[in-house]
Design a protein around this motif. Structure first.
Motif, PDB file in Angstrom:
ATOM      1  N   GLN A 105     -18.114  -3.203 -59.469  1.00 22.07           N
ATOM      2  CA  GLN A 105     -17.054  -3.049 -60.450  1.00 22.07           C
ATOM      3  C   GLN A 105     -15.726  -2.894 -59.703  1.00 22.07           C
ATOM      4  N   ARG A 106     -14.630  -3.251 -60.382  1.00 17.82           N
ATOM      5  CA  ARG A 106     -13.323  -3.133 -59.731  1.00 17.82           C
ATOM      6  C   ARG A 106     -13.069  -1.685 -59.308  1.00 17.82           C
ATOM      7  N   GLY A 107     -12.615  -1.521 -58.090  1.00 15.26           N
ATOM      8  CA  GLY A 107     -12.367  -0.184 -57.560  1.00 15.26           C
ATOM      9  C   GLY A 107     -13.551   0.413 -56.830  1.00 15.26           C
ATOM     10  N   ASP A 108     -14.715  -0.240 -56.885  1.00 16.51           N
ATOM     11  CA  ASP A 108     -15.887   0.252 -56.148  1.00 16.51           C
ATOM     12  C   ASP A 108     -15.645   0.187 -54.646  1.00 16.51           C
ATOM     13  N   ARG A 109     -16.153   1.192 -53.958  1.00 19.19           N
ATOM     14  CA  ARG A 109     -16.155   1.186 -52.495  1.00 19.19           C
ATOM     15  C   ARG A 109     -17.596   1.232 -52.013  1.00 19.19           C
ATOM     16  N   VAL A 110     -17.886   0.498 -50.966  1.00 16.03           N
ATOM     17  CA  VAL A 110     -19.207   0.535 -50.335  1.00 16.03           C
ATOM     18  C   VAL A 110     -19.008   0.989 -48.902  1.00 16.03           C
ATOM     19  N   MET A 111     -19.771   1.998 -48.508  1.00 16.75           N
ATOM     20  CA  MET A 111     -19.640   2.560 -47.160  1.00 16.75           C
ATOM     21  C   MET A 111     -20.881   2.220 -46.345  1.00 16.75           C
ATOM     22  N   PHE A 112     -20.658   1.531 -45.237  1.00 12.19           N
ATOM     23  CA  PHE A 112     -21.694   1.243 -44.255  1.00 12.19           C
ATOM     24  C   PHE A 112     -21.451   2.176 -43.060  1.00 12.19           C
ATOM     25  N   TYR A 113     -22.523   2.619 -42.425  1.00  9.80           N
ATOM     26  CA  TYR A 113     -22.348   3.563 -41.320  1.00  9.80           C
ATOM     27  C   TYR A 113     -23.526   3.466 -40.365  1.00  9.80           C
ATOM     28  N   THR A 114     -23.354   4.018 -39.167  1.00 13.07           N
ATOM     29  CA  THR A 114     -24.443   4.052 -38.195  1.00 13.07           C
ATOM     30  C   THR A 114     -25.060   5.443 -38.157  1.00 13.07           C
ATOM     31  N   ASP A 115     -26.267   5.523 -37.601  1.00 18.80           N
ATOM     32  CA  ASP A 115     -27.053   6.757 -37.727  1.00 18.80           C
ATOM     33  C   ASP A 115     -26.480   7.948 -36.975  1.00 18.80           C
ATOM     34  N   GLY A 116     -25.564   7.702 -36.026  1.00 19.03           N
ATOM     35  CA  GLY A 116     -24.957   8.829 -35.322  1.00 19.03           C
ATOM     36  C   GLY A 116     -24.197   9.762 -36.243  1.00 19.03           C
ATOM     37  N   ASP A 124     -18.457 -11.932 -52.519  1.00 25.94           N
ATOM     38  CA  ASP A 124     -17.634 -12.907 -53.229  1.00 25.94           C
ATOM     39  C   ASP A 124     -16.473 -12.135 -53.852  1.00 25.94           C
ATOM     40  N   ILE A 125     -15.275 -12.317 -53.320  1.00 24.58           N
ATOM     41  CA  ILE A 125     -14.150 -11.493 -53.766  1.00 24.58           C
ATOM     42  C   ILE A 125     -13.610 -11.936 -55.123  1.00 24.58           C
ATOM     43  N   GLY A 126     -14.094 -13.064 -55.605  1.00 20.68           N
ATOM     44  CA  GLY A 126     -13.724 -13.491 -56.943  1.00 20.68           C
ATOM     45  C   GLY A 126     -14.567 -12.840 -58.024  1.00 20.68           C
ATOM     46  N   THR A 127     -15.874 -12.664 -57.735  1.00 20.28           N
ATOM     47  CA  THR A 127     -16.808 -12.144 -58.739  1.00 20.28           C
ATOM     48  C   THR A 127     -17.241 -10.708 -58.487  1.00 20.28           C
ATOM     49  N   GLY A 128     -17.127 -10.237 -57.238  1.00 20.26           N
ATOM     50  CA  GLY A 128     -17.598  -8.895 -56.903  1.00 20.26           C
ATOM     51  C   GLY A 128     -19.070  -8.827 -56.584  1.00 20.26           C
ATOM     52  N   ARG A 129     -19.746  -9.970 -56.422  1.00 22.73           N
ATOM     53  CA  ARG A 129     -21.171  -9.976 -56.083  1.00 22.73           C
ATOM     54  C   ARG A 129     -21.335  -9.773 -54.572  1.00 22.73           C
ATOM     55  N   LEU A 130     -22.047  -8.706 -54.196  1.00 22.07           N
ATOM     56  CA  LEU A 130     -22.292  -8.364 -52.792  1.00 22.07           C
ATOM     57  C   LEU A 130     -23.744  -8.666 -52.444  1.00 22.07           C
ATOM     58  N   HIS A 131     -23.964  -9.432 -51.393  1.00 21.75           N
ATOM     59  CA  HIS A 131     -25.302  -9.737 -50.877  1.00 21.75           C
ATOM     60  C   HIS A 131     -25.431  -9.107 -49.493  1.00 21.75           C
ATOM     61  N   TRP A 132     -26.632  -8.652 -49.134  1.00 24.74           N
ATOM     62  CA  TRP A 132     -26.812  -8.080 -47.808  1.00 24.74           C
ATOM     63  C   TRP A 132     -28.246  -8.199 -47.318  1.00 24.74           C
ATOM     64  N   VAL A 133     -28.372  -8.169 -46.000  1.00 22.83           N
ATOM     65  CA  VAL A 133     -29.649  -8.023 -45.307  1.00 22.83           C
ATOM     66  C   VAL A 133     -29.555  -6.759 -44.476  1.00 22.83           C
ATOM     67  N   ASN A 134     -30.497  -5.849 -44.639  1.00 21.86           N
ATOM     68  CA  ASN A 134     -30.511  -4.608 -43.866  1.00 21.86           C
ATOM     69  C   ASN A 134     -31.628  -4.691 -42.838  1.00 21.86           C
ATOM     70  N   ALA A 135     -31.234  -4.799 -41.578  1.00 18.34           N
ATOM     71  CA  ALA A 135     -32.193  -4.939 -40.477  1.00 18.34           C
ATOM     72  C   ALA A 135     -32.347  -3.602 -39.758  1.00 18.34           C
ATOM     73  N   GLY A 136     -33.087  -2.691 -40.393  1.00 18.56           N
ATOM     74  CA  GLY A 136     -33.401  -1.404 -39.764  1.00 18.56           C
ATOM     75  C   GLY A 136     -32.267  -0.414 -39.727  1.00 18.56           C
ATOM     76  N   HIS A 137     -31.274  -0.594 -40.572  1.00 20.90           N
ATOM     77  CA  HIS A 137     -30.047   0.204 -40.537  1.00 20.90           C
ATOM     78  C   HIS A 137     -30.054   1.256 -41.639  1.00 20.90           C
TER      79      HIS A 137
END
Length: 414
Positions: free
Chosen positions: A329-340, A278-291
């Motif tokens: 928080q404002r300015g936070d970065r979240v990094m997603f990546y693959t196992d390689g 939600d780019i208004g509130t900064g709330r991030l939801h996720w499902v991690n399926a074996g990643h």
């Protein structure tokens, strides 16, 4: 009555066409029917009309290492230029005009921006430059970028120019699936990079910004080569189909899971993370399926590994997905990546590992300006640390939440 008559009066506006509007207007008016090969001579002619010469259109290569000249009548075609350490690269990375004073005039490099995605750079030489010229050329560069993107949808020439090496069939399929590899708005930015660029097979990313919700996914299909690419294609198609039906994350996972299971059976699967911000509130939801777990970066440091009990990979069938959330928080970065990225190793040696990757993230972070710059520099730094090898797909996908609002962009400033 006087006041009423005054309020009802229309204010006269001068709608006559000036030189700059006429110049850009001809490019815009002709662009609709123009075949791709005629774009180059028309752009070169537009630049000549304002006293410019030696026009080059440079496109980013797939590895994000060089800016490669586009061939075409009227264009100057020289060598590819490195993104790092060149005036063209500076314009590209900073998304602003760079000027090189030469003995024969001023060489200008202007970024070609498709929205906020960096397509490449247009370069030209003028005897002298003033603010009016700079403003006109910035707008010309914007039109050229739009033409490269729209014409690129029905020609191979622009894709061929970007290639520095032969590309595998699996990689061809994967690149055709991808959205623009960067996007920036006042509230949120995303950027990604895939390695090995010319042989990637099972990795893919996708995103969409729908009102105040940024939808994102990162996917890693099992195996290598064409089979992995086909798996990833079905996974991305299923993700988009469910996302566009506006279902929640649990239903989205279930739809993808059924699609992979029904098409490929229980022996093939895809690991994935599906996210909503939600780019208004900064709330991030996720499902991690074996990643691999995502990393929360705050103030250039990895402050948290977003590690929770996971959900079965997509395609195993029947699992109830576990959904998690965090307040950014404002300015936070979240990094997603693959196992390689972390599993690379030489025979008999230990894997590269998450710890070493985090060290490099914290070294690169303070040296970059935005997530696109970070994704690019981080991927290249990690590849160097791995000894220049990428035997498996290695993908980075970054999101930065800025917060605030973008409403001011809908207000004309006249």
């Amino acid at each position: 009555m006087e006041k009423g008559r005054s309020e009802g009066r229309r204010v006269a506006v001068d709608l006559s066409e000036g030189f700059g509007e006429r110049l850009l207007g001809q490019l815009l008016d002709r662009a609709h029917e123009m075949p791709p090969q005629l774009m180059a001579p028309l752009v070169a002619e537009e630049v000549r009309r304002i006293g410019g010469r030696d026009v080059s259109i440079l496109l980013q290569c797939y590895e994000q290492l060089e800016l490669v000249p586009l061939p075409g009548r009227g264009l100057t075609v020289g060598e590819a230029l490195p993104i790092d350490g060149s005036f063209a690269g500076e314009a590209f990375l900073r998304k602003t005009t760079a000027e090189e004073v030469r003995h024969d005039g001023v060489r200008l490099y202007l970024p070609l921006l498709d929205g906020s995605d960096e397509v490449g750079v247009i370069a030209l030489t003028l005897d002298t430059v003033d603010d009016n010229t700079r403003r006109l050329l910035r707008r010309l560069a914007g039109l050229v970028a739009d033409m490269v993107v729209t014409k690129g949808a029905y020609t191979d020439q622009f894709f061929q120019a970007r290639r520095r090496h032969p590309m595998s069939l699996a990689a061809e399929i994967q690149w055709s699936l991808l959205p623009p590899m960067s996007m920036a708005t006042p509230q949120v930015s995303v950027a990604g990079i895939l390695e090995p660029a010319y042989a990637v097979a099972g990795d893919s990313v996708d995103y969409a910004l729908n009102d105040d919700i940024l939808h994102m996914a990162i996917i890693d299909a099992m195996g290598h080569g064409l089979n992995a690419s086909v798996l990833a294609t079905v996974a991305v198609g299923a993700y988009r189909h469910a996302r566009r039906a506006d279902v929640d994350l649990a239903e989205l996972y279930a739809f993808m899971d059924r699609a992979i299971d029904q098409q490929f059976g229980p022996d093939q699967f895809v690991t994935a993370q599906m996210m909503r911000l939600d780019i208004g509130t900064g709330r991030l939801h996720w499902v991690n399926a074996g990643h691999p777990a995502a990393l929360l970066i705050r103030g250039h440091r990895v402050v948290q590994v977003l590690e929770n009990p996971g959900t079965l990979p997509v395609g195993f069938g029947g699992a109830e997905p576990l959904t998690y959330s965090i307040e950014l928080q404002r300015g936070d970065r979240v990094m997603f990546y693959t196992d390689g990225l972390v599993e690379e190793h030489h025979a008999g040696q230990e894997q590269f590992g998450e710890g070493r990757m985090i060290d490099i993230i914290e070294q690169v972070g303070p040296t970059v300006r935005d997530v696109q710059h970070m994704a690019r520099n981080l991927s290249h730094a990690l590849k160097r640390e791995r000894g220049g090898t990428t035997s498996d797909d290695a993908t980075i996908f970054l999101v930065e939440w800025h917060g605030g609002t973008a409403d001011h962009l809908a207000t004309l400033d006249l």
